[in-house]
Design a protein around this motif. Structure first.
Motif, PDB file in Angstrom:
ATOM      1  N   UNK A 102     -37.808 -15.888 -43.169  1.00 14.04           N
ATOM      2  CA  UNK A 102     -37.450 -15.290 -41.881  1.00 14.04           C
ATOM      3  C   UNK A 102     -37.620 -13.771 -41.912  1.00 14.04           C
ATOM      4  N   UNK A 103     -37.196 -13.161 -43.015  1.00 14.26           N
ATOM      5  CA  UNK A 103     -37.276 -11.703 -43.118  1.00 14.26           C
ATOM      6  C   UNK A 103     -38.713 -11.228 -43.014  1.00 14.26           C
ATOM      7  N   UNK A 105     -41.258 -12.828 -41.608  1.00 15.20           N
ATOM      8  CA  UNK A 105     -41.774 -13.037 -40.253  1.00 15.20           C
ATOM      9  C   UNK A 105     -41.254 -11.959 -39.312  1.00 15.20           C
ATOM     10  N   UNK A 106     -39.969 -11.640 -39.447  1.00 14.21           N
ATOM     11  CA  UNK A 106     -39.386 -10.617 -38.572  1.00 14.21           C
ATOM     12  C   UNK A 106     -40.065  -9.279 -38.821  1.00 14.21           C
ATOM     13  N   UNK A 109     -43.370  -9.224 -37.032  1.00 12.93           N
ATOM     14  CA  UNK A 109     -43.256  -9.091 -35.586  1.00 12.93           C
ATOM     15  C   UNK A 109     -42.759  -7.720 -35.163  1.00 12.93           C
ATOM     16  N   UNK A 110     -41.887  -7.143 -35.963  1.00 12.33           N
ATOM     17  CA  UNK A 110     -41.300  -5.860 -35.556  1.00 12.33           C
ATOM     18  C   UNK A 110     -42.067  -4.704 -36.189  1.00 12.33           C
ATOM     19  N   UNK A 111     -42.050  -4.622 -37.520  1.00 11.69           N
ATOM     20  CA  UNK A 111     -42.589  -3.426 -38.177  1.00 11.69           C
ATOM     21  C   UNK A 111     -44.098  -3.321 -38.090  1.00 11.69           C
TER      22      UNK A 111
END
Lengths: 540, 547
Positions: A102-103, A105-106, A109-111
C-alpha cells in the motif's frame, strides 16, 4: 511523457506571457543604457522621461511574470489530475494481482505524480522560452553589435550541449533515487503500522537506527544526482561569467572611442547579458526537474500504457446463480505448488457449500477466484453456464456479497462502512443489516451509535466487531451469490451463534460458499466439501 | 511559526558545523558574484573616465573571478545540500523514536497514510527552511553589506540603492506568517490525498467487493482538487513575492539612475558602479521574497510534525525506576479502566497469576480482554487499583524492562515486509536458526516453512500478505514464544486456525510455555487446554467460570 501531447494549447499562454516579459526587460535595459550614456555626456535624449517609462515597464513586467507563473501552474494541475486519476483507475483494476504494498502504491500516486509537475508546469514552457527569448535578444543585439551577438549565440548554443552531457547520467541516477524513495516510503508505512509489535519486543530503537541508515542511503543517492545537476548549472555560470567578462572588455575599449559602435548600444549589449541568460537559467533549473520527472514517468508508464481490461458487461444481475468448477487449477506466480489443483464441483441455485480443510488448502482461493481477484491457470469456472473469465472482473463482483478474512474498516463512521456495499440503500435498510450482523449489539453502547467514527484499519473497535461490520455489508448488499471466508473466526460463541443464525437467513434463497473452521457453522444446512492439504498432495 | 522553526534548528544542533560551513561558502559565492559585476562595472566606468587604462586593470581581475565564481557556486550547493539532507535524516529518525515513545500501542485514529505523509513530505519541506530560507538570507545579507560598503562614498546614493535591496531582504519575514497558513493547508491536503489513496488500497478487496471503485475515484478527485486549490494559493503568493523581488532589485537601478540624473555628469562613474552592483544584487536578493513561501512551508511542515510528536505518552516513565523484582507473580487489585471517560471497560478487577500458573480468561469480544493485556504491558495505566509484578507496582518499572518479562501476542501482532527469520528475530535478536525452528515447531508452522523453497529466508510481504491469515497468526505466535520472558499473554492465539490445528496447539501449550506463567485470553475453550484456572470476564470484573 506521451501524456503531454494534445495539451500544447495550455502552454501557449505562459509562453506568450514569458516573451512579453522578455520584451519589457529588453526595453528597460535599452532605456537604462540611454540614461547612463546621457549622464556620461556622450549623447542626449535619455532623461526623466525614459526613467518614468522604465518604471512603468518594470511594474508591467512584474505583473506579467505573475501571470506567467499562474498560467504554468494551471497547466501543470490539469496534467497531474489526469494522470493521477488514470493511474488510480489502473491500480484498482489490477486489484490484488498487483503485489506492491500500500505504501508503495500511495507513493506512486502521490509523490511520483507530484514529481511530474516540474515537467508540465516548468520544463515545457521553459524549454520553449529558452529557445525563443535568447534568440530574440540575439537578433536585437546583432543590430547593435554583431560580434557581441555572435558571442551570445555561441555561448547560448553551448548551454544545451553542457546540459545534455551531464543530463544523461542524471536521468539514470534519478530513476534509482526514486526507487529508493519508494522503498523508503513502503518501509516507513510498514514499520509504522506495526509500531505496537516493535515496541512490544523493544525493537523500536533498532528500527529507528535502521531507518536512519535507509535515509542515509537516500541522501547519498540524492547527492549523486545533484552532483551532476549542479555541475551543469556551474557550467552555465561559467558561460555567463565569460560572456560578461568578454563583452565588458570589448565595450570598455569601444566606449573610449576606438570603436564604431554607438555608446548607448555598447552599454545595452553588456546589460543584455543577464537578460540573455535568465531564460537559460530557468531552463537549466527545470531541466533537472524534467529529468527526475522522466524517472518518475518511467515507473508510471507501464501502468498507464497497459490496455484497459477487456471483458463483457453484465446486462443485469440474475436472481439465482449456479456455480460450476471444472478441473480448476490455480498456481501463484513463483509458487512451487499450486494453491488449487483440479478442483471440480457443481452448486445448484440456492445451495450452500461449506469449504473445510486445513489452513493453506485453498479455501480462500476458491472464493477469490469467484471474486475475480485471481484468474484460474487451468480449468473452467462457470456461473449460470457462462465462463466467468469472459466477464470483466468488476462485473463479476456485482454478483456477490463477499467477506474476506481480513475485513478492512475504512476511515469514516460505522454507518458509512456498512453503506459502502450499497450506497443507495435507505437508512432503514442499513439499520436492518446492522441488526442482522449483530453490529447493533455493540454500536448501541457507543456514544454516537452507528455514527461513531472508526479509524483507518478499524481502530477503536475489536477484531470481532470489525468482522461483524463486514458481515453487515454482505447483508446490505443483497447479491445472489454469498461468499464468506471464515465469517465467525473472531467471534465469541455467544455472538457466533447469533451471527450464524443470521447467516442462515442471509443464505436462504441464495447460492453460498462458506470457508470455515467453525464446527458451529457446519451446523448450518448445506453440503460440505473438504479440500486436501496442498503440501501433502504435492508430496503424493 | 517562529517557535516551531526555532525548535527545528535546535533539533539540527548536532549538525551545526556543516550547516554553518555551507552558509559561509554560500556567502562567499554570492560575494564573488558581486565582485565580478562590480569589477566589470568599474572597468567600464573607469574606462570612460580615464581613457581605458585603469579600466583594463580592473578587467584583469575579472578573469580569475570568471573561473572562481562557478566553482564556489558548485561547492556551495553541494555543501549546503549535503548538510541539509543529513539534518533531515536526523529529523526522520527523531520523529520515529518519538512516535514509538508516544504511541506505543499503535498509530490509532491517525491513519497511517497521513502519518507517512508527515514523515516524508513534511520532513522534506523542512529542507526549505535551510536551503530556501537561511542560505539565501545569509547570502543576501552579505551582498547587501558589500553593496553598502562599496557605495559608502556617496551616502545618498547608498541610501537610494540600499533601501529597495534591504526591503527585498526583509520582505520574506513580513510575508511568511500569512503564507504559513496557505502552506499548512497545502501540506494538510497532501496528507488528505495520501489518505484518500491509501485507505481504499489498504482495503482493496473490500473496495472491489463492494464495487466501490467509482466512490474511491470520486474521493481521490475531491482530495486532488483540494490539494491543487491550496497549492495554487501558495503559488500565487510565491509568484507575487517573486515579482516583488525582481521589481525591488530593478528599483535599486532606477534609484541609482535618478540620483545620477539629479546630480549631473560628474556622478557618472559612481552611477555605473551602482548600476552593476544592483544587477549583481538582483540575483541574490531578487529571489529573497520567495524565501517567505519557503519558510512558510517549512514552518507548516514543522507544525504538523511536532503536533504528532507531542502527543502525550499514554503512561509516564517512572522518575526513579524500581529494580525488576525476581518473582514473576502478577497481582491485579481493584483495577478500573476505560478508553473513554465515564465508560469503564474494567471495573474493580482482581486477578492473581502465580509463577508458572496457566490461567485462561474467557469473555465475548469487546468485554475488555485486550484492554487487560494493554494494561499489563503499560500501554495504558489503570484509573484506579494496582498491578504488581513480584510485589512491585509496574508503574514503578521501566516499560522496556517490563516488556522483557511480559510478552503479549496481541490481536494487532504484525508481520513485517521482511524474511521469516528477520520477523522472528525481532523478538530475540541473534537467536540461532535452531531456536527459530523450535519456536516454529511449537507454533505448528515448521512444516510449511520447510516446504518453502527459500525456507526461513522467504519474505512475508507487507503485513504478512504472502501467507493466509492462519499462517500469519502462527508466525506471530512463534515469534511470541521466542524470548525467554517469564509471563506469556496470548490474546486469541488461535484465530484463523482450523479446529484440529487449534486443538493441537492448545494441547501443546504446556510444553510451549516451559514453566512460564500463561494468561490465555480467548472467547472459547476447546477443553484440551492444560489450565490451572479459568475466569470469565463480565461487567468489568472476573468471575470463576463454570465450564
Amino acid at each position: 511523457m506521451r501524456q503531454a501531447r494534445g495539451q500544447a494549447w495550455r502552454l501557449a499562454l505562459p509562453i506568450g506571457l514569458g516573451l512579453m516579459v522578455t520584451a519589457c526587460q529588453v526595453t528597460i535595459a535599452f532605456l537604462f543604457a540611454r540614461i547612463i550614456v546621457t549622464l556620461l555626456g556622450f549623447a542626449s535624449g535619455g532623461g526623466w522621461n525614459d526613467l518614468a517609462v522604465a518604471g512603468g515597464l518594470m511594474l508591467l513586467s512584474a505583473g506579467l511574470s505573475v501571470g506567467q507563473e499562474l498560467a504554468q501552474q494551471s497547466a501543470g494541475e490539469h496534467a497531474r489530475a489526469r494522470i493521477r486519476a488514470a493511474l488510480f483507475d489502473r491500480l484498482l483494476e489490477l486489484g490484488p494481482a498487483d503485489r506492491r504494498g500500500v505504501g508503495e502504491k500511495a507513493s506512486l500516486l502521490v509523490d511520483r505524480v507530484e514529481a511530474l509537475d516540474g515537467f508540465f508546469a516548468r520544463w515545457l514552457p521553459a524549454m520553449t522560452l529558452a529557445l525563443l527569448s535568447p534568440a530574440a535578444i540575439a537578433i536585437i543585439v546583432w543590430r547593435a553589435d554583431w560580434v557581441s551577438a555572435l558571442v551570445l549565440i555561441a555561448m547560448g548554443l553551448l548551454v544545451p550541449i553542457a546540459m545534455a552531457v551531464t543530463g544523461i547520467g542524471a536521468a539514470r541516477e534519478s530513476r534509482r533515487q526514486l526507487d529508493v524513495l519508494g522503498r523508503l516510503a513502503g518501509r516507513f508505512v510498514d514499520r509504522l503500522r506495526g509500531l505496537a509489535t516493535l515496541v512490544q519486543f523493544n525493537r523500536a530503537e533498532d528500527e529507528a537506527r535502521a531507518l536512519g541508515e535507509a535515509a542515509e542511503e537516500f541522501r547519498w543517492r540524492t547527492m549523486r544526482v545533484l552532483r551532476v545537476a549542479f555541475l551543469s548549472s556551474a557550467m552555465l555560470e561559467l558561460l555567463s561569467a565569460f560572456t560578461l567578462g568578454y563583452l565588458a572588455w570589448r565595450h570598455g575599449a569601444l566606449l573610449t572611442g576606438r570603436g564604431p559602435t554607438d555608446p548607448t548600444l555598447s552599454l545595452f549589449c553588456i546589460l543584455m547579458v543577464p537578460a540573455f541568460f535568465a531564460p537559460l537559467r530557468a531552463f537549466s533549473a527545470a531541466y533537472h526537474e524534467a529529468m527526475s520527472a522522466r524517472g518518475a514517468a518511467a515507473e508510471l508508464a507501464p501502468l498507464l500504457e497497459a490496455p484497459p481490461e477487456a471483458g463483457l458487461l453484465l446486462e443485469e444481475v440474475p436472481r439465482r446463480v449456479a456455480v460450476v468448477f471444472n478441473g480448476v487449477e490455480l498456481l501463484h506466480a513463483g509458487a512451487a505448488a499450486p494453491a488449487l489443483s483440479r478442483l471440480t464441483f457443481a452448486l445448484a441455485p440456492g445451495e450452500v457449500l461449506m469449504l473445510v480443510g486445513p489452513s493453506g488448502a485453498g479455501k480462500s482461493s476458491v472464493l477469490r477466484l469467484l471474486m475475480g481477484f485471481v484468474r484460474p491457470t487451468a480449468g473452467r469456472i462457470a456461473i449460470n453456464g457462462q465462463d466467468v473469465t469472459r466477464l470483466r472482473p468488476a462485473e463479476l463482483r456485482r454478483l456477490s456479497s463477499y467477506v474476506g478474512q481480513r475485513a478492512h474498516i475504512f476511515g469514516g463512521t460505522l454507518r458509512e462502512n456498512i453503506a459502502l456495499a450499497r450506497p443507495e440503500a435507505t437508512e432503514a435498510e442499513v439499520l436492518r443489516a446492522a441488526e442482522a450482523a449483530r453490529v447493533m449489539s455493540f454500536a448501541a453502547d457507543l456514544p454516537q451509535g452507528l455514527d461513531t467514527r472508526v479509524g483507518e484499519g478499524g481502530h477503536g473497535i475489536s477484531g470481532g466487531q470489525a468482522q461483524r461490520v463486514a458481515l453487515a455489508r454482505a447483508f446490505l448488499r443483497d447479491a445472489p451469490l454469498v461468499l464468506l471466508d471464515e465469517p465467525t473466526a473472531s467471534l465469541d460463541p455467544g455472538t457466533e451463534a447469533e451471527v450464524i443464525e443470521a447467516i442462515g437467513r442471509l443464505c436462504t434463497g441464495r447460492t453460498a460458499i462458506i470457508a470455515t473452521h467453525s464446527a458451529a457453522l457446519l451446523g448450518l444446512s448445506g453440503r460440505v466439501l473438504e479440500l486436501g492439504d496442498r503440501r501433502l498432495a504435492d508430496v503424493g | 511559526m517562529w517557535a516551531d522553526l526555532a525548535r527545528v534548528l535546535r533539533l539540527w544542533a548536532p549538525r551545526r558545523a556543516s550547516l554553518v560551513g555551507a552558509l559561509l561558502v554560500s556567502m562567499g559565492s554570492a560575494l564573488s558574484g558581486v565582485a565580478l559585476l562590480a569589477l566589470a562595472g568599474q572597468g567600464v566606468a573607469a574606462g570612460l573616465a580615464a581613457g581605458g587604462i585603469f579600466g583594463l586593470a580592473a578587467l584583469v581581475w575579472v578573469r580569475p573571478l570568471v573561473l572562481l565564481r562557478p566553482m564556489l557556486r558548485w561547492g556551495e550547493r553541494m555543501a549546503s545540500h549535503a548538510a541539509a539532507f543529513r539534518a533531515l535524516a536526523d529529523t526522520r529518525v527523531w520523529f520515529f523514536r518519538r512516535l514509538a515513545e508516544r504511541m506505543p500501542g499503535g498509530i490509532g485514529l491517525r491513519g497511517s497514510g497521513d502519518l507517512l505523509s508527515r514523515v516524508i513530505g513534511d520532513v522534506d519541506a523542512l529542507d526549505r527552511l535551510y536551503l530556501g530560507g537561511i542560505l539565501p538570507a545569509g547570502a543576501g545579507l552579505a551582498v547587501l553589506v558589500a553593496v553598502l560598503a562599496l557605495l559608502m562614498g556617496e551616502p545618498w546614493l547608498m541610501l537610494l540603492v540600499g533601501l529597495p535591496l534591504a526591503l527585498a531582504l526583509v520582505l520574506p519575514l513580513v510575508l511568511a506568517p500569512a503564507a504559513t497558513r496557505a502552506a499548512q493547508r497545502a501540506a494538510d491536503h497532501r496528507g488528505g490525498l495520501r489518505a484518500a489513496v491509501a485507505d481504499p488500497l489498504a482495503g482493496l478487496e473490500d473496495t472491489l467487493a463492494a464495487n466501490a471503485e467509482p466512490r474511491a475515484m470520486e474521493r481521490l478527485r475531491t482530495a486532488d482538487r483540494e490539494l491543487m486549490h491550496s497549492q495554487r494559493s501558495l503559488v500565487r503568493r510565491s509568484a507575487w513575492a517573486g515579482a516583488a523581488g525582481g521589481f525591488l532589485a530593478q528599483l535599486a537601478v532606477l534609484a541609482a539612475l535618478a540620483w545620477g540624473l539629479a546630480g549631473g555628469t560628474a556622478t557618472a562613474g559612481m552611477v555605473v558602479l551602482a548600476l552593476f552592483l544592483s544587477v549583481a544584487a538582483a540575483e541574490a536578493l531578487g529571489l529573497m521574497p520567495r524565501a517567505g513561501a519557503a519558510l512558510a512551508s517549512a514552518a507548516a511542515g514543522a507544525r504538523r510534525l511536532f503536533e504528532a510528536a507531542d502527543t502525550a505518552p499514554p503512561v509516564e516513565e517512572p522518575a526513579a525506576p524500581a529494580p525488576l523484582p525476581a518473582s514473576n507473580e502478577l497481582v491485579l487489585q481493584g483495577v478500573r479502566f476505560g478508553w473513554r471517560q465515564d465508560a469503564p471497560v474494567l471495573d474493580g478487577l482482581n486477578l492473581t497469576l502465580r509463577e508458572g500458573e496457566r490461567v485462561a480468561i474467557l469473555g465475548p469480544s469487546g468485554a475488555g480482554k485486550s484492554t487487560l493485556a494493554a494494561l499489563l504491558t503499560r500501554l495504558a495505566a489503570p484509573e484506579a487499583g494496582t498491578i504488581r509484578l513480584g510485589g512491585t507496582d509496574i508503574s514503578q518499572l521501566p516499560a522496556a524492562e517490563l516488556r522483557t518479562r511480559i510478552v503479549v501476542l496481541s490481536q494487532q501482532a504484525r508481520l513485517f515486509d521482511d524474511t521469516i527469520a528477520a520477523n522472528l528475530r525481532l523478538a530475540a535478536p541473534g537467536a540461532p536458526d535452531a531456536a527459530l525452528w523450535r519456536a516454529l515447531v511449537k507454533a505448528g508452522i515448521a512444516d510449511l516453512v520447510r516446504s518453502l523453497p527459500e525456507g526461513l529466508e522467504t519474505r512475508c510481504g507487507e503485513g504478512g500478505a504472502r501467507f493466509s491469515g492462519g499462517e500469519a497468526r502462527r508466525f506471530a505466535l512463534a515469534r511470541a514464544l521466542l524470548p525467554p520472558a517469564g509471563i506469556l499473554i496470548l490474546d486469541e492465539p488461535t484465530t484463523g486456525l482450523d479446529a484440529a490445528a487449534e486443538r493441537a496447539f492448545l494441547a501443546t501449550l504446556a510444553t510451549a510455555c516451559e514453566g512460564r506463567s500463561l494468561l490465555l485470553i480467548t472467547h472459547r475453550l476447546t477443553g484440551d487446554e492444560p489450565l490451572d484456572r479459568v475466569w470469565r470476564l463480565a461487567g468489568g470484573r472476573l468471575l470463576p467460570a463454570t465450564a
